[in-house]
Design an enzyme around this catalytic site. Sequence first.
Site, PDB file in Angstrom:
ATOM      1  N   ASP A 107      -6.888  -2.775  -7.807  1.00  0.00           N
ATOM      2  CA  ASP A 107      -7.093  -3.541  -5.879  1.00  0.00           C
ATOM      3  C   ASP A 107      -7.508  -4.750  -7.006  1.00  0.00           C
ATOM      4  O   ASP A 107      -7.925  -5.450  -7.649  1.00  0.00           O
ATOM      5  CB  ASP A 107      -8.920  -2.296  -5.657  1.00  0.00           C
ATOM      6  CG  ASP A 107      -8.584  -3.312  -4.093  1.00  0.00           C
ATOM      7  OD1 ASP A 107      -8.286  -2.784  -3.395  1.00  0.00           O
ATOM      8  OD2 ASP A 107      -9.936  -4.386  -4.725  1.00  0.00           O
ATOM      9  N   TYR A 130     -15.269 -12.936  -0.702  1.00  0.00           N
ATOM     10  CA  TYR A 130     -15.652 -11.249  -1.167  1.00  0.00           C
ATOM     11  C   TYR A 130     -17.371 -11.940  -1.486  1.00  0.00           C
ATOM     12  O   TYR A 130     -17.898 -10.635  -1.809  1.00  0.00           O
ATOM     13  CB  TYR A 130     -14.806 -10.501  -1.331  1.00  0.00           C
ATOM     14  CG  TYR A 130     -13.093  -9.239  -0.497  1.00  0.00           C
ATOM     15  CD1 TYR A 130     -14.434  -8.184   0.405  1.00  0.00           C
ATOM     16  CD2 TYR A 130     -12.627 -10.544   0.324  1.00  0.00           C
ATOM     17  CE1 TYR A 130     -13.055  -8.107   1.369  1.00  0.00           C
ATOM     18  CE2 TYR A 130     -11.564  -9.952   0.210  1.00  0.00           C
ATOM     19  CZ  TYR A 130     -11.761  -8.310   1.498  1.00  0.00           C
ATOM     20  OH  TYR A 130     -10.901  -7.857   2.010  1.00  0.00           O
ATOM     21  N   ARG A 159       0.484  -1.446  -0.023  1.00  0.00           N
ATOM     22  CA  ARG A 159       0.294   0.160   0.156  1.00  0.00           C
ATOM     23  C   ARG A 159       0.785   1.190  -0.239  1.00  0.00           C
ATOM     24  O   ARG A 159       0.415   2.574   0.543  1.00  0.00           O
ATOM     25  CB  ARG A 159      -0.683  -0.096   0.979  1.00  0.00           C
ATOM     26  CG  ARG A 159      -1.938  -0.518   1.183  1.00  0.00           C
ATOM     27  CD  ARG A 159      -3.531  -0.455   0.399  1.00  0.00           C
ATOM     28  NE  ARG A 159      -3.654  -1.542   0.634  1.00  0.00           N
ATOM     29  CZ  ARG A 159      -5.294  -1.915   0.700  1.00  0.00           C
ATOM     30  NH1 ARG A 159      -5.634  -1.716   1.337  1.00  0.00           N
ATOM     31  NH2 ARG A 159      -5.862  -2.866   0.788  1.00  0.00           N
ATOM     32  N   ARG A 188      -3.286   6.604   1.456  1.00  0.00           N
ATOM     33  CA  ARG A 188      -3.809   7.470   2.117  1.00  0.00           C
ATOM     34  C   ARG A 188      -2.587   7.704   3.592  1.00  0.00           C
ATOM     35  O   ARG A 188      -3.253   9.741   3.166  1.00  0.00           O
ATOM     36  CB  ARG A 188      -5.136   7.106   2.748  1.00  0.00           C
ATOM     37  CG  ARG A 188      -6.097   6.892   1.836  1.00  0.00           C
ATOM     38  CD  ARG A 188      -7.309   6.222   2.485  1.00  0.00           C
ATOM     39  NE  ARG A 188      -6.886   4.848   2.883  1.00  0.00           N
ATOM     40  CZ  ARG A 188      -7.755   4.065   3.617  1.00  0.00           C
ATOM     41  NH1 ARG A 188      -9.021   4.410   3.911  1.00  0.00           N
ATOM     42  NH2 ARG A 188      -7.915   3.025   3.614  1.00  0.00           N
ATOM     43  N   ARG A 240      -6.461  11.144  -5.648  1.00  0.00           N
ATOM     44  CA  ARG A 240      -8.219  10.897  -5.300  1.00  0.00           C
ATOM     45  C   ARG A 240      -9.637  11.574  -5.056  1.00  0.00           C
ATOM     46  O   ARG A 240     -10.747  11.521  -5.168  1.00  0.00           O
ATOM     47  CB  ARG A 240      -8.259   9.893  -3.336  1.00  0.00           C
ATOM     48  CG  ARG A 240      -9.250   8.923  -3.687  1.00  0.00           C
ATOM     49  CD  ARG A 240      -8.802   8.662  -2.788  1.00  0.00           C
ATOM     50  NE  ARG A 240      -9.881   6.881  -1.316  1.00  0.00           N
ATOM     51  CZ  ARG A 240     -10.686   7.555  -1.002  1.00  0.00           C
ATOM     52  NH1 ARG A 240     -11.251   9.164  -0.629  1.00  0.00           N
ATOM     53  NH2 ARG A 240     -12.035   6.668  -0.616  1.00  0.00           N
TER      54      ARG A 240
HETATM   55  O1  CP3 Z   1       0.205  -2.043  -2.434  1.00  0.00           O
HETATM   56  C1  CP3 Z   1      -0.494  -0.989  -3.921  1.00  0.00           C
HETATM   57  O2  CP3 Z   1      -0.349   0.134  -3.054  1.00  0.00           O
HETATM   58  C2  CP3 Z   1      -1.267  -1.319  -4.125  1.00  0.00           C
HETATM   59  C3  CP3 Z   1      -2.701  -0.942  -4.336  1.00  0.00           C
HETATM   60  C4  CP3 Z   1      -3.353  -1.994  -3.883  1.00  0.00           C
HETATM   61  C5  CP3 Z   1      -4.460  -1.996  -3.031  1.00  0.00           C
HETATM   62  N1  CP3 Z   1      -4.809  -2.875  -2.645  1.00  0.00           N
HETATM   63  C6  CP3 Z   1      -4.984   0.251  -2.784  1.00  0.00           C
HETATM   64  C7  CP3 Z   1      -6.279  -0.109  -2.039  1.00  0.00           C
HETATM   65  C8  CP3 Z   1      -3.573  -3.422  -3.700  1.00  0.00           C
HETATM   66  C9  CP3 Z   1      -1.815  -4.691  -3.631  1.00  0.00           C
HETATM   67  C10 CP3 Z   1      -4.746  -3.479  -2.814  1.00  0.00           C
HETATM   68  C11 CP3 Z   1      -4.780  -5.083  -2.837  1.00  0.00           C
HETATM   69  C12 CP3 Z   1      -5.737  -5.769  -2.203  1.00  0.00           C
HETATM   70  N2  CP3 Z   1      -6.750  -5.199  -1.861  1.00  0.00           N
HETATM   71  C13 CP3 Z   1      -5.832  -6.451  -1.000  1.00  0.00           C
HETATM   72  C14 CP3 Z   1      -4.813  -8.011  -0.718  1.00  0.00           C
HETATM   73  C15 CP3 Z   1      -3.770  -6.946   0.206  1.00  0.00           C
HETATM   74  C16 CP3 Z   1      -4.511  -7.054   1.418  1.00  0.00           C
HETATM   75  O3  CP3 Z   1      -4.509  -5.439   2.302  1.00  0.00           O
HETATM   76  O4  CP3 Z   1      -4.767  -7.912   2.587  1.00  0.00           O
HETATM   77  C17 CP3 Z   1      -7.227  -6.803  -0.421  1.00  0.00           C
HETATM   78  C18 CP3 Z   1      -7.835  -7.751   0.573  1.00  0.00           C
HETATM   79  C19 CP3 Z   1      -8.295  -6.227  -0.767  1.00  0.00           C
HETATM   80  C20 CP3 Z   1     -10.226  -4.720  -0.916  1.00  0.00           C
HETATM   81  C21 CP3 Z   1      -9.729  -3.964  -0.084  1.00  0.00           C
HETATM   82  N3  CP3 Z   1      -9.162  -2.394  -1.079  1.00  0.00           N
HETATM   83  C22 CP3 Z   1     -10.042  -3.224   1.253  1.00  0.00           C
HETATM   84  C23 CP3 Z   1     -10.351  -4.766   2.011  1.00  0.00           C
HETATM   85  C24 CP3 Z   1     -10.380  -1.867   1.349  1.00  0.00           C
HETATM   86  C25 CP3 Z   1     -10.099  -1.379   2.037  1.00  0.00           C
HETATM   87  C26 CP3 Z   1      -9.688  -1.018   3.539  1.00  0.00           C
HETATM   88  C27 CP3 Z   1      -9.711  -0.098   3.377  1.00  0.00           C
HETATM   89  O5  CP3 Z   1      -7.989  -0.114   3.455  1.00  0.00           O
HETATM   90  O6  CP3 Z   1      -9.874   0.959   3.089  1.00  0.00           O
HETATM   91  C28 CP3 Z   1      -9.559  -2.325   0.308  1.00  0.00           C
HETATM   92  C29 CP3 Z   1      -8.993  -0.146  -0.640  1.00  0.00           C
HETATM   93  C30 CP3 Z   1      -8.040  -0.018  -1.317  1.00  0.00           C
HETATM   94  N4  CP3 Z   1      -6.754  -0.652  -1.418  1.00  0.00           N
HETATM   95  C31 CP3 Z   1      -7.565   1.240  -0.485  1.00  0.00           C
HETATM   96  C32 CP3 Z   1      -6.357   1.406  -1.207  1.00  0.00           C
HETATM   97  C33 CP3 Z   1      -4.888   2.353  -1.335  1.00  0.00           C
HETATM   98  C34 CP3 Z   1      -7.680   2.109  -0.227  1.00  0.00           C
HETATM   99  C35 CP3 Z   1      -9.037   2.827  -0.999  1.00  0.00           C
HETATM  100  C36 CP3 Z   1      -8.714   4.321  -0.262  1.00  0.00           C
HETATM  101  O7  CP3 Z   1      -8.689   5.398  -1.080  1.00  0.00           O
HETATM  102  O8  CP3 Z   1     -10.160   4.973   0.012  1.00  0.00           O
END
Ligand code: CP3
Length: 354
Positions: A77, A154, A27, A31, A40
Amino acid sequence: MSELKNDRLIRALLRQPVDVTPVWMMRQAGRYLPEYRATREKAGDFLTLCKTPELACEVTLQPLERFPLDAAILFSDILTVPDAMGLGLYFEEGEGPRFSHPIRDEQAVNALAVPDPEQELGYVMDAVRLIRRELDGRVPLIGFSGSPWTLATYMVEGGTSKDFARIKGMMYDRPELAHQLLGKTADAVTLYLNAQIRAGAQAVMIFDTWGGALSPGCYREFSLAYMARIVRGLERNHNNQTIPVVLFTKNGGQWLETMADAGPDALGLDWTTDLGAARRRVGDRVALRGNMDPAALYASPARIEAEVGRILADYGHGNGHVFNLGHGIHPQIDPDHAAAMIEAVHRLSPPYHA
Ligand code: CP3
């Protein structure tokens, strides 16, 4: 395509010698960075950001402008794949991902289509091509996908879950239906990752965030077996370059030996596993990626540096370590603390490669 100017990540994943331990952060575009929050805002919402290649490229590069990271990771994502399978992904502010058409019965599983990645997920491939062009060989680009099991949690639950009641109910009561769902999802992921490789991803990673919620037997049957099938189906050679494959099961530390049997080049570790002990267990079969507790970044830069030193020493001398957090960086982290971690990895690691 240009030659890599910094290939430490690829070399470390293939257990070849490096000058310093490569580092990137899960990540890393997120944020905690004000510039991410600004882009964003401009996009309107997270999903639009993912689906607009120019903006996805912009945020992918943001952490690299700030920090001397050794890799870029595609901004996207894991849930874009089930979205492309027709489940209708949306994000509820502050509540995480949701699907408007969750998969709850046989009819829904039968109706699932395996998407063509250059069509329904064309925006991801366009982002990969654009990022590669903009990176111009500075560092490698990592592509990724979710594991079939993690995606299925999911898809069946309709969002994030604590107890996995529906998907586990299906797994125990109707294993053949769960296998049908996982098989289709594995086919979709294989096509998707191969398309990313053809578009320019130079390493790929499979995130199995929820495999650790399974019993050992169910993990092997419902999660690892499908990751192994994907690994076997990947085009691991592209334009004469080896594309390293990384498997990461969160809370999967007790299964590293069987994960290595699936044939990846490297395994990701969360912070609950002892890195040195993990290395002794897998020997020279795979490289290891990890494994600082993301919450350690709340501490002072001096304490962060000490923690980096401990982890480097824990892995010890020699090849095959990629430094990373054990999971995603938290949104509240001060970017200067991330900078302190990255700087410490580069400053403290050369003796381990001498
Ligand atoms: O690592 C990186 O920088 C690459 C981007 C990336 C995101 N999601 C961006 C993201 C990667 C590799 C993911 C993978 C992802 N997404 C996983 C597997 C890795 C892990 O975290 O266990 C999973 C389970 C998801 C599903 C997902 N996406 C969830 C549960 C959420 C909400 C949780 C949160 O942090 O708010 C997301 C949203 C998400 N994906 C964000 C980002 C930067 C936050 C969204 C925002 O900007 O509001």
